[in-house]
Design a protein around this motif. Structure first.
Motif, PDB file in Angstrom:
ATOM      1  N   GLY A 175      22.835  52.097  37.700  1.00 22.30           N
ATOM      2  CA  GLY A 175      23.625  53.207  37.184  1.00 22.30           C
ATOM      3  C   GLY A 175      25.108  53.061  37.461  1.00 22.30           C
ATOM      4  N   PHE A 176      25.476  52.217  38.429  1.00 22.18           N
ATOM      5  CA  PHE A 176      26.886  51.998  38.721  1.00 22.18           C
ATOM      6  C   PHE A 176      27.443  50.929  37.791  1.00 22.18           C
ATOM      7  CE2 PHE A 176      25.309  53.911  42.568  1.00 22.18           C
ATOM      8  CZ  PHE A 176      26.320  54.808  42.873  1.00 22.18           C
ATOM      9  N   ARG A 177      28.688  51.129  37.367  1.00 19.81           N
ATOM     10  CA  ARG A 177      29.359  50.178  36.481  1.00 19.81           C
ATOM     11  C   ARG A 177      30.513  49.524  37.223  1.00 19.81           C
ATOM     12  NH1 ARG A 177      31.350  52.783  31.256  1.00 19.81           N
ATOM     13  NH2 ARG A 177      31.967  50.625  31.007  1.00 19.81           N
ATOM     14  N   HIS A 178      30.790  48.270  36.847  1.00 22.40           N
ATOM     15  CA  HIS A 178      31.943  47.550  37.384  1.00 22.40           C
ATOM     16  C   HIS A 178      33.217  47.987  36.677  1.00 22.40           C
ATOM     17  CE1 HIS A 178      30.139  44.455  39.978  1.00 22.40           C
ATOM     18  NE2 HIS A 178      29.117  44.500  39.149  1.00 22.40           N
ATOM     19  N   TYR A 179      34.255  48.253  37.454  1.00 22.59           N
ATOM     20  CA  TYR A 179      35.553  48.597  36.885  1.00 22.59           C
ATOM     21  C   TYR A 179      36.668  47.712  37.436  1.00 22.59           C
ATOM     22  CZ  TYR A 179      33.329  52.708  34.928  1.00 22.59           C
ATOM     23  OH  TYR A 179      32.502  53.541  34.206  1.00 22.59           O
ATOM     24  N   GLY A 180      36.486  47.117  38.586  1.00 20.17           N
ATOM     25  CA  GLY A 180      37.521  46.289  39.190  1.00 20.17           C
ATOM     26  C   GLY A 180      37.548  44.886  38.624  1.00 20.17           C
TER      27      GLY A 180
ATOM     28  N   CYS B 256      33.360  59.419  39.868  1.00 20.12           N
ATOM     29  CA  CYS B 256      34.193  58.822  38.814  1.00 20.12           C
ATOM     30  C   CYS B 256      35.473  58.197  39.350  1.00 20.12           C
ATOM     31  CB  CYS B 256      34.585  59.892  37.796  1.00 20.12           C
ATOM     32  SG  CYS B 256      33.223  60.533  36.834  1.00 20.12           S
ATOM     33  N   ILE B 257      36.028  57.315  38.521  1.00 18.46           N
ATOM     34  CA  ILE B 257      37.372  56.783  38.723  1.00 18.46           C
ATOM     35  C   ILE B 257      38.177  57.091  37.463  1.00 18.46           C
ATOM     36  CG2 ILE B 257      36.486  54.934  40.198  1.00 18.46           C
ATOM     37  CD1 ILE B 257      37.492  53.128  37.639  1.00 18.46           C
ATOM     38  N   ARG B 258      39.472  56.803  37.520  1.00 15.37           N
ATOM     39  CA  ARG B 258      40.314  56.857  36.324  1.00 15.37           C
ATOM     40  C   ARG B 258      41.245  55.658  36.340  1.00 15.37           C
ATOM     41  NH1 ARG B 258      44.486  61.818  36.711  1.00 15.37           N
ATOM     42  NH2 ARG B 258      46.098  60.820  37.940  1.00 15.37           N
ATOM     43  N   ASP B 259      42.024  55.482  35.303  1.00 16.21           N
ATOM     44  CA  ASP B 259      42.918  54.318  35.180  1.00 16.21           C
ATOM     45  C   ASP B 259      42.105  53.024  35.158  1.00 16.21           C
ATOM     46  OD1 ASP B 259      45.276  56.013  35.338  1.00 16.21           O
ATOM     47  OD2 ASP B 259      44.937  56.086  37.512  1.00 16.21           O
ATOM     48  N   ALA B 260      41.007  53.048  34.441  1.00 18.14           N
ATOM     49  CA  ALA B 260      40.067  51.920  34.434  1.00 18.14           C
ATOM     50  C   ALA B 260      40.706  50.623  33.947  1.00 18.14           C
ATOM     51  CB  ALA B 260      38.840  52.262  33.592  1.00 18.14           C
ATOM     52  N   ALA B 261      41.548  50.673  32.943  1.00 17.67           N
ATOM     53  CA  ALA B 261      42.164  49.448  32.430  1.00 17.67           C
ATOM     54  C   ALA B 261      43.032  48.784  33.495  1.00 17.67           C
ATOM     55  CB  ALA B 261      42.982  49.747  31.173  1.00 17.67           C
ATOM     56  N   GLU B 262      43.824  49.576  34.198  1.00 18.69           N
ATOM     57  CA  GLU B 262      44.687  49.027  35.250  1.00 18.69           C
ATOM     58  C   GLU B 262      43.858  48.481  36.408  1.00 18.69           C
ATOM     59  OE1 GLU B 262      45.020  51.985  33.792  1.00 18.69           O
ATOM     60  OE2 GLU B 262      47.058  52.079  32.991  1.00 18.69           O
ATOM     61  N   ILE B 263      42.846  49.213  36.814  1.00 21.99           N
ATOM     62  CA  ILE B 263      41.991  48.772  37.922  1.00 21.99           C
ATOM     63  C   ILE B 263      41.268  47.489  37.545  1.00 21.99           C
ATOM     64  CG2 ILE B 263      39.922  49.374  39.254  1.00 21.99           C
ATOM     65  CD1 ILE B 263      40.986  52.281  39.294  1.00 21.99           C
ATOM     66  N   GLY B 264      40.917  47.342  36.280  1.00 27.62           N
ATOM     67  CA  GLY B 264      40.244  46.132  35.815  1.00 27.62           C
ATOM     68  C   GLY B 264      41.086  44.877  35.955  1.00 27.62           C
ATOM     69  N   GLY B 265      42.393  45.028  36.078  1.00 30.45           N
ATOM     70  CA  GLY B 265      43.275  43.888  36.261  1.00 30.45           C
ATOM     71  C   GLY B 265      43.578  43.576  37.722  1.00 30.45           C
ATOM     72  N   MET B 266      42.984  44.309  38.640  1.00 37.86           N
ATOM     73  CA  MET B 266      43.249  44.106  40.070  1.00 37.86           C
ATOM     74  C   MET B 266      42.158  43.277  40.717  1.00 37.86           C
ATOM     75  SD  MET B 266      44.492  47.889  41.235  1.00 37.86           S
ATOM     76  CE  MET B 266      45.689  48.799  40.268  1.00 37.86           C
ATOM     77  N   SER B 267      42.553  42.484  41.705  1.00 37.76           N
ATOM     78  CA  SER B 267      41.563  41.678  42.428  1.00 37.76           C
ATOM     79  C   SER B 267      40.902  42.541  43.500  1.00 37.76           C
ATOM     80  CB  SER B 267      42.202  40.429  43.039  1.00 37.76           C
ATOM     81  OG  SER B 267      43.231  40.793  43.921  1.00 37.76           O
ATOM     82  N   LEU B 268      40.063  43.443  43.020  1.00 32.45           N
ATOM     83  CA  LEU B 268      39.355  44.391  43.865  1.00 32.45           C
ATOM     84  C   LEU B 268      38.024  44.699  43.207  1.00 32.45           C
ATOM     85  CD1 LEU B 268      39.589  46.472  46.292  1.00 32.45           C
ATOM     86  CD2 LEU B 268      40.390  48.119  44.570  1.00 32.45           C
ATOM     87  N   GLY B 269      36.976  44.764  43.992  1.00 35.11           N
ATOM     88  CA  GLY B 269      35.697  45.203  43.468  1.00 35.11           C
ATOM     89  C   GLY B 269      35.680  46.720  43.423  1.00 35.11           C
ATOM     90  N   VAL B 270      35.391  47.285  42.258  1.00 33.36           N
ATOM     91  CA  VAL B 270      35.290  48.736  42.114  1.00 33.36           C
ATOM     92  C   VAL B 270      34.071  49.034  41.261  1.00 33.36           C
ATOM     93  CG1 VAL B 270      36.344  50.862  41.241  1.00 33.36           C
ATOM     94  CG2 VAL B 270      37.780  49.112  42.310  1.00 33.36           C
TER      95      VAL B 270
ATOM     96  N   ASP C 171      27.288  42.468  42.733  1.00 32.01           N
ATOM     97  CA  ASP C 171      27.560  41.502  41.680  1.00 32.01           C
ATOM     98  C   ASP C 171      27.010  42.052  40.370  1.00 32.01           C
ATOM     99  OD1 ASP C 171      24.783  41.010  41.735  1.00 32.01           O
ATOM    100  OD2 ASP C 171      24.971  39.059  42.697  1.00 32.01           O
ATOM    101  N   GLU C 172      26.892  41.217  39.375  1.00 35.36           N
ATOM    102  CA  GLU C 172      26.428  41.665  38.060  1.00 35.36           C
ATOM    103  C   GLU C 172      24.986  42.160  38.073  1.00 35.36           C
ATOM    104  OE1 GLU C 172      28.171  42.262  35.541  1.00 35.36           O
ATOM    105  OE2 GLU C 172      30.005  41.172  35.934  1.00 35.36           O
ATOM    106  N   ASP C 173      24.210  41.786  39.091  1.00 32.22           N
ATOM    107  CA  ASP C 173      22.813  42.219  39.171  1.00 32.22           C
ATOM    108  C   ASP C 173      22.635  43.549  39.888  1.00 32.22           C
ATOM    109  OD1 ASP C 173      21.754  40.056  37.777  1.00 32.22           O
ATOM    110  OD2 ASP C 173      21.600  38.828  39.583  1.00 32.22           O
ATOM    111  N   GLY C 174      23.638  43.980  40.645  1.00 33.35           N
ATOM    112  CA  GLY C 174      23.518  45.254  41.329  1.00 33.35           C
ATOM    113  C   GLY C 174      24.191  45.291  42.670  1.00 33.35           C
ATOM    114  N   ILE C 175      23.735  46.226  43.495  1.00 38.62           N
ATOM    115  CA  ILE C 175      24.309  46.487  44.804  1.00 38.62           C
ATOM    116  C   ILE C 175      23.182  46.484  45.829  1.00 38.62           C
ATOM    117  CG2 ILE C 175      25.583  48.151  46.229  1.00 38.62           C
ATOM    118  CD1 ILE C 175      26.513  49.398  43.484  1.00 38.62           C
TER     119      ILE C 175
END
Length: 164
Positions: free
Chosen positions: A27-32, A100-114, A152-156
Motif C-alpha cells: 500500500g505504500f508508494r515510492h516518492y523519493g 501523505c506527502i506533498r511536493d512529490a515531483a521535487e522529492i522524486g529528484g532527491m537522493s532520499l528514500g520516501v 525496495d521495489e518489492d516492499g518494506i
C-alpha cells in the motif's frame, strides 16, 4: 552485518531471515529518488501535525530511517520538499510516512528514500504535538527505534538484528 542483510533486497532478506522479519502490508508508494534504502529506525507518532517531523529531520540522521505514524490520515501532508531537503542535508537514509506527502515531483529528484500512502497538497497544522522514540504500529508491523528497516521495489521489511 551478514551478506544477506547487506544486499538490501527485501526478497533476499526474507529468504534468509523469514522467521525474524516483519513485512509491511502492501500500500505504500515510492516518492523519493532512492527506491532502495535502509537504516536503523527512528520513530515518531503525530497526527496531522508535522512540527515534530521538522524537529527530527533537523537532527543528524546518521543513515537512519524516520518512521512517521501519521495515523494513516489522508487529509494533509506530513512531509514536503523543504523537510525532505533537511533530511538529505542531515544524512537521513529515508522517511516512511503512514499518511501523505506533498511536493512529490521535487522529492522524486532527491537522493532520499520516501514512501507514503499518497499525496495531498494540504499542509499540516503546527502545534508541536507528538511523541518520539515510541513504538508505533501500522501496516502489520511494530516499528521500534533501533531496529532496521529495508525498503525496495518489492516492499518494506523490518529486522530487529541485521547481524543475526
Amino acid at each position: 552485518m551478514n551478506q544477506a542483510a547487506g544486499s538490501l533486497k527485501t526478497a533476499d532478506l526474507y529468504d534468509v531471515h523469514e522467521e525474524k522479519l516483519q513485512i509491511c502490508y502492501p500500500g505504500f508508494r515510492h516518492y523519493g529518488g532512492s527506491r532502495m534504502f535502509h537504516g536503523p529506525i527512528a520513530t515518531l507518532k503525530c497526527f496531522e501535525d508535522n512540527s515534530m517531523v521538522r524537529e527530527e529531520l533537523d537532527q543528524p540522521g546518521q543513515g537512519r530511517v524516520l518512521v512517521v505514524d501519521g495515523g494513516g490520515s489522508l487529509r494533509c501532508a506530513m512531509l514536503g520538499d523543504i523537510l525532505a531537503k533537511k533530511a538529505v542535508d542531515n544524512g537521513w537514509a529515508g522517511v516512511l510516512v503512514n499518511g501523505c506527502i506533498r511536493d512529490a515531483a521535487e522529492i522524486g529528484g532527491m537522493s532520499l528514500g520516501v514512501m507514503a500512502l499518497a499525496t495531498n497538497p494540504r499542509k499540516s497544522v503546527k502545534k508541536g504535538v507528538g511523541e518520539t522514540g515510541v513504538e508505533v504500529n501500522f501496516s502489520g508491523v511494530n516499528f521500534r527505534s533501533g531496529e532496521w528497516l529495508y525498503a525496495d521495489e518489492d516492499g518494506i521489511v523490518v529486522l530487529a538484528d541485521p547481524a543475526a
